[in-house]
Enzyme design. Sequence first.
Site, PDB file in Angstrom:
ATOM      1  CB  THR A  56     -46.279 -14.025 -23.421  1.00 30.79           C
ATOM      2  OG1 THR A  56     -47.495 -14.139 -22.665  1.00 30.79           O
ATOM      3  CG2 THR A  56     -45.190 -14.841 -22.742  1.00 30.79           C
ATOM      4  N   GLY A  57     -47.482 -10.767 -23.900  1.00 28.11           N
ATOM      5  CA  GLY A  57     -48.339  -9.926 -24.733  1.00 28.11           C
ATOM      6  C   GLY A  57     -47.502  -8.980 -25.576  1.00 28.11           C
ATOM      7  CB  SER A 112     -46.605 -15.061 -19.396  1.00 27.15           C
ATOM      8  OG  SER A 112     -47.702 -15.359 -20.248  1.00 27.15           O
ATOM      9  CD  GLU A 131     -45.580 -25.176 -21.349  1.00 29.80           C
ATOM     10  OE1 GLU A 131     -44.624 -25.930 -21.099  1.00 29.80           O
ATOM     11  OE2 GLU A 131     -46.739 -25.577 -21.538  1.00 29.80           O
ATOM     12  CG  LEU A 177     -40.221 -13.333 -24.101  1.00 38.72           C
ATOM     13  CD1 LEU A 177     -40.294 -12.057 -24.930  1.00 38.72           C
ATOM     14  CD2 LEU A 177     -40.793 -13.090 -22.697  1.00 38.72           C
ATOM     15  CG  ASP A 214     -53.446 -16.887 -13.490  1.00 44.80           C
ATOM     16  OD1 ASP A 214     -53.726 -15.708 -13.194  1.00 44.80           O
ATOM     17  OD2 ASP A 214     -54.125 -17.565 -14.286  1.00 44.80           O
ATOM     18  CE  LYS A 248     -53.220  -6.075 -21.961  1.00 39.91           C
ATOM     19  NZ  LYS A 248     -52.823  -7.434 -21.554  1.00 39.91           N
ATOM     20  CE  LYS A 268     -61.821  -0.087 -25.688  1.00 34.72           C
ATOM     21  NZ  LYS A 268     -60.628   0.554 -26.301  1.00 34.72           N
TER      22      LYS A 268
END
Length: 329
Positions: A18-19, A41, A44, A50, A70, A94, A136
Amino acid sequence: MKNNNFYKNKIILITGATGSIGKSLVLKLLRTNCKTVRALSNDEDGLFKLKTSIEKNKINLNKIRFLYGDIREYDRCLMATKNVDIVIHAAALKHVEICNYNPNEAIKTNIYGTQNMVNSSIENKVSNFLHISTDKAAMATTTMGQTKSLAEKLIINSGINTGFVSIKFSAVRFGNILASRGSVIEKFIYQIKNNMPLTVTDKNMARYFMTIDVATKMILESISNAKGSEVFILKNIGKFKILDLATALAKYFKHNPKIKFTNKQNGEKINEKFASTDEINFLKETKNMYILDFGNNYKNKNVKKIELNERTLNQSEIISFLKKEHIIA
């Protein structure tokens, strides 16, 4: 899509679906001849949105499976990876500031969660496993970077150490993703529209940037070309100073907000690099990619000097770039 046949009749699991990157991957893969896309994801509402996005794009819902769960829970990872051919592991914490303030949670998600996905993929005999990493992770100095760096090592060493398992473990390193959720452009535009000061951490801070579309294409190309135990880095990624980005956007929207300098996060670097000096010996290249070849699978001659588009774009070039990529109208 190039290498479309690679996905033919494949079952693909996307974590963090869902990102911004996960959603883009779902939409693109549903248009291939794959068998099923599993979207995992712990958001919810994100899964519901999505589904709505898929319907708006007039894509058939028959091939999509919405999995709530999860990656911190091994049993859920084990169920999600059953009969899966390809895993694209995008789930992570992130944001530098949030990870610095919540290091235990960053460790649980970015390290233990990744280990759960690796172990469940080995148990279920997945064929390809691609981990989404970040610049990073190179010479990491923040909690986020350090956890992503360790996650990378889990991926690379899983490919080397499993031996008898034929899974191709690999990773991609991204720069900052333009117009993704919580991105600096999203923040600046919000601040401009609400007549707020534009917050910049340091006048010299510079970052690599890429679009969601470019990042998604890079992921799909990397999976289909992976040999195992490598990290892919895209060539010719845009780079610009955050201050120049803020100033250029203010001028473009004909706004004159103040620039407010804030303290940079603990360990946050002024200038990111895509590879550390210790990694140069593993660096190979193809036409479109640099590859950190930890599995010694590539025959290309080593690159003696890293030249990852160090020239920063000026303000005019930034606006042209953003227009070209349809980030701004």
